[in-house]
Design an enzyme around this catalytic site. Structure first.
Site, PDB file in Angstrom:
ATOM      1  N   THR A  77      39.520  30.780  41.758  1.00 58.83           N
ATOM      2  CA  THR A  77      40.100  31.991  41.233  1.00 58.83           C
ATOM      3  C   THR A  77      40.801  32.655  42.403  1.00 58.83           C
ATOM      4  O   THR A  77      40.640  32.243  43.534  1.00 58.83           O
ATOM      5  CB  THR A  77      38.936  32.830  40.658  1.00 58.83           C
TER       6      THR A  77
ATOM      7  N   ASP B 280      33.745  28.060  31.230  1.00 58.88           N
ATOM      8  CA  ASP B 280      33.103  29.381  31.333  1.00 58.88           C
ATOM      9  C   ASP B 280      32.399  29.788  30.039  1.00 58.88           C
ATOM     10  O   ASP B 280      31.674  30.785  30.005  1.00 58.88           O
ATOM     11  CB  ASP B 280      34.134  30.455  31.724  1.00 58.88           C
TER      12      ASP B 280
ATOM     13  N   ARG C 124      43.012  36.889  29.684  1.00 56.65           N
ATOM     14  CA  ARG C 124      42.075  35.769  29.751  1.00 56.65           C
ATOM     15  C   ARG C 124      42.516  34.669  28.778  1.00 56.65           C
ATOM     16  O   ARG C 124      43.050  34.967  27.701  1.00 56.65           O
ATOM     17  CB  ARG C 124      40.697  36.284  29.358  1.00 56.65           C
TER      18      ARG C 124
ATOM     19  N   SER D 110      33.402  36.320  35.226  1.00 53.80           N
ATOM     20  CA  SER D 110      32.738  37.168  36.232  1.00 53.80           C
ATOM     21  C   SER D 110      33.760  37.963  37.039  1.00 53.80           C
ATOM     22  O   SER D 110      33.378  38.691  37.972  1.00 53.80           O
ATOM     23  CB  SER D 110      31.919  36.299  37.195  1.00 53.80           C
TER      24      SER D 110
ATOM     25  N   THR E  79      42.896  33.256  37.484  1.00 50.21           N
ATOM     26  CA  THR E  79      42.140  32.022  37.703  1.00 50.21           C
ATOM     27  C   THR E  79      42.644  30.858  36.875  1.00 50.21           C
ATOM     28  O   THR E  79      43.184  31.057  35.784  1.00 50.21           O
ATOM     29  CB  THR E  79      40.645  32.274  37.372  1.00 50.21           C
TER      30      THR E  79
HETATM   31  N1  GLY Z   1      36.538  31.258  36.103  1.00 47.39           N
HETATM   32  C1  GLY Z   1      35.672  32.105  36.749  1.00 47.39           C
HETATM   33  C2  GLY Z   1      35.444  33.393  36.038  1.00 47.39           C
HETATM   34  O1  GLY Z   1      36.283  33.783  35.246  1.00 47.39           O
HETATM   35  O2  GLY Z   1      34.426  33.986  36.233  1.00 47.39           O
END
Ligand code: GLY
Length: 566
Positions: A378, A420, A104, A450, A396
């Site tokens: 995503t 986010d 991430r 998510s 994403t």
């Molecule tokens: N960018 C959408 C997610 O990570 O939920």
């Protein structure tokens, strides 16, 4: 025999202009589902699926193929595939080892809690969605390198070969991709005054070739020098230049310091199925487990597939789970996310001790009281190999083409993942999601996601590999696909194709795919007090199922997604 079917169809555009009345173009038609013996890939784009398959055919394992697919998607699916973003990988090896890899994005070191607020303390939405300030430090390249270092079999450089070729030689785009590029042209020009491969004078059409020579060069550097070719040197310099040019704060130190992290996956049983899914900083795994457990006492299978009763049950559970998400979930390295308490069966059942007959207003639902406080772009792809390894990856750059900022000297879009985070308690982000302290911005912190890459195990081997894009709808999309295949006994193709719906507590609305539900079901939901809104497609499930007849690769019929297998 190679089981991928390449179909090229000749399409004649008939326009009002005689000169263009018979322009011949060629478009790749994705294979939507396929039963194979050994393994394959299901993902957002047929060229990327073929890239992953070529690696399996060359003796690579599922992780090798996932890496090849990720880099190919960065070329052929610029809307969401990326090297300028991040994601999560969940995997299960043939001998039962499970792992979760967190790549991430992180907030830059100069990020601060109130960075998107004006002098009056109001959120300036656009800053977290567009331009350089919207980007988190990308994790995709580090993630692929970490996955390959631990599980890969083939040489790293070989995994990037298909992506480099696709970028260098180009590929014909689909009608859908042409439409996206035309739609976002003004945004591209606003943030990128110089030439970029995605902008041309004429409108894009299906069959036009998209070549990305700058991206090919960057991928070649990564192939030759590994992850540091992205996080240090000319590519890092190019990223910082593009981000700063458009108002951002990312530095070369932020990039040099990025690390992907191995996490312990969330695992648990649902009926006879073992679910292996993503822990924080995704909310997906916890929310999925809560949803499955919360609906189970009410036996959705006895209510009927797509019945008003089943939708009511699932929507009521979704409201309660998303209320918890808003309060308790964030990056567990920065905030004491109460994982065990949220997954405690007694707690989950206490959230809905009886199924209300009518819709519970969102205002009368809040986050649960925990006994103790411990710690829409995503894309998802699924891969399995002949040895029995299974990989689920969701990756994403957040919105379509991320922040719209193109790294002109290195050939790719930067993410807008900072949206986010919760910019201010209670103020919704682009997906309408709200959050509080758990997901407040802090330097180096990962924004709550998510994304729900998930592997379902049965009888000691992988049974289903699943995930979806779709922002806040990812969790409910994965939840429904699992229920479709398990309690509603739908075939793999039906489980993926079935119309979907979504509730996320706030707004207090059930969103349903238009035309997917019987009018009397909608009327019945309204009669129970639900606010209903019909909308376009929800999610894009690219899944793989183990069946009696072999491995069923299934791509979502809604979009360009495709499969390839052997
Ligand atoms: N960018 C959408 C997610 O990570 O939920």
């Amino acid at each position: 025999m190679k089981a991928i079917i390449w179909l090229f169809v000749c399409v004649f555009f008939v326009t009002g202009c005689r000169r263009e009345a018979a322009t011949k173009i060629y478009v790749h038609v994705p294979v939507k589902s396929l039963t194979v013996a050994h393994g394959g890939v299901s993902c957002a784009n047929p060229y990327a699926a073929e890239a992953g398959l070529s690696v399996l055919e060359a003796g690579g394992n599922a992780v090798d193929a996932a890496v090849a697919t990720q880099f190919a998607l960065a070329v052929t699916f610029p809307l969401g595939g990326n090297i300028g973003g991040g994601g999560f990988m969940v995997l299960r090896t043939a001998d039962g080892e499970v792992a979760a890899l967190d790549f991430r994005e992180t907030a830059p070191a100069a990020a601060s809690r109130d960075m998107y607020l004006d002098a009056q303390g109001q959120v300036i939405d656009s800053l977290s969605r567009f331009g350089g300030l919207a980007s988190g430090v990308p994790g995709s390249v580090a993630g692929m390198a970490a996955a390959h270092a631990r599980y890969g079999r083939l040489p790293w450089a070989k995994l990037l070969t298909p992506a480099i070729k696709l970028a260098e030689e180009g590929f014909p785009i689909s009608a859908w991709e042409a439409g996206r590029l035309n739609k976002y042209k003004a945004d591209f020009q606003k943030f990128n005054p110089g030439p970029i491969p995605f902008v041309k004078a004429a409108r894009w059409r299906a069959g036009d070739t998209l070549r990305q020579r700058g991206l090919a060069q960057t991928l070649r550097r990564i192939a030759e020098m590994g992850r540091d070719a992205f996080y240090k040197g000319p590519v890092a310099t190019a990223i910082v230049k593009a981000v700063k040019r458009t108002g951002g704060i990312m530095t070369e130190e932020d990039l040099a310091g990025y690390e992907a992290k191995w996490r312990t996956p969330i695992t648990g049983y649902y009926r006879d199925y073992r679910i292996i899914t993503m822990p924080p900083p995704s909310s997906g795994g916890i929310a999925l487990m809560q949803l499955l457990e919360m609906v189970e006492p009410y036996r959705p299978d006895t209510m009927g597939f797509h019945s008003a009763a089943a939708i009511h049950l699932m929507a009521e559970a979704e409201k309660r789970v998303y209320a918890d998400r808003s309060e308790y979930l964030g990056d567990a390295d920065f905030y004491p996310v109460p994982v065990a308490a949220l997954l405690d069966s007694a707690y989950i059942h206490s959230r809905m001790p009886a199924l209300p007959e009518r819709a519970t207003p969102a205002d009368s639902i809040g986050p649960g009281h925990l006994p103790r406080h411990e710690s829409e772009q995503t894309t998802h792809y699924s891969v399995v190999d002949s040895a029995g390894n299974a990989v689920a990856v969701t990756t994403t750059i957040n919105s379509a083409y991320g922040s719209k900022v193109f790294v002109e000297d290195a050939g790719f879009f930067m993410n807008n993942e900072m949206d986010d985070f919760s910019a201010k308690p209670g103020v919704p982000n682009q997906f309408g999601l709200i959050g509080k302290e758990a997901n407040a911005i802090a330097p180096g912190k990962r924004m709550l996601s998510s994304m729900t890459p998930t592997i379902v195990e049965r009888d000691g081997q992988w049974w289903m590999v699943v995930g979806s894009p779709g922002g806040s709808t990812i969790i409910t999309t994965v939840f429904q696909t699992i229920l479709n295949a398990t309690v509603f006994h739908k075939s793999p193709d039906e489980a993926v194709a079935a119309a979907r719906f979504h509730h996320q507590w706030r707004p207090d609305t059930i969103f349903l795919e238009k035309g997917g539900f019987a009018p009397e079901v909608l009327d019945s939901l309204r009669a129970r007090g639900h606010h209903i809104v019909e909308r376009g497609g929800i999610g894009a499930v690219d899944a793989i199922f183990r069946t009696d007849r072999g491995i069923r690769l299934v791509a979502d019929p809604r979009w360009d997604d495709g499969v390839a297998g052997q």
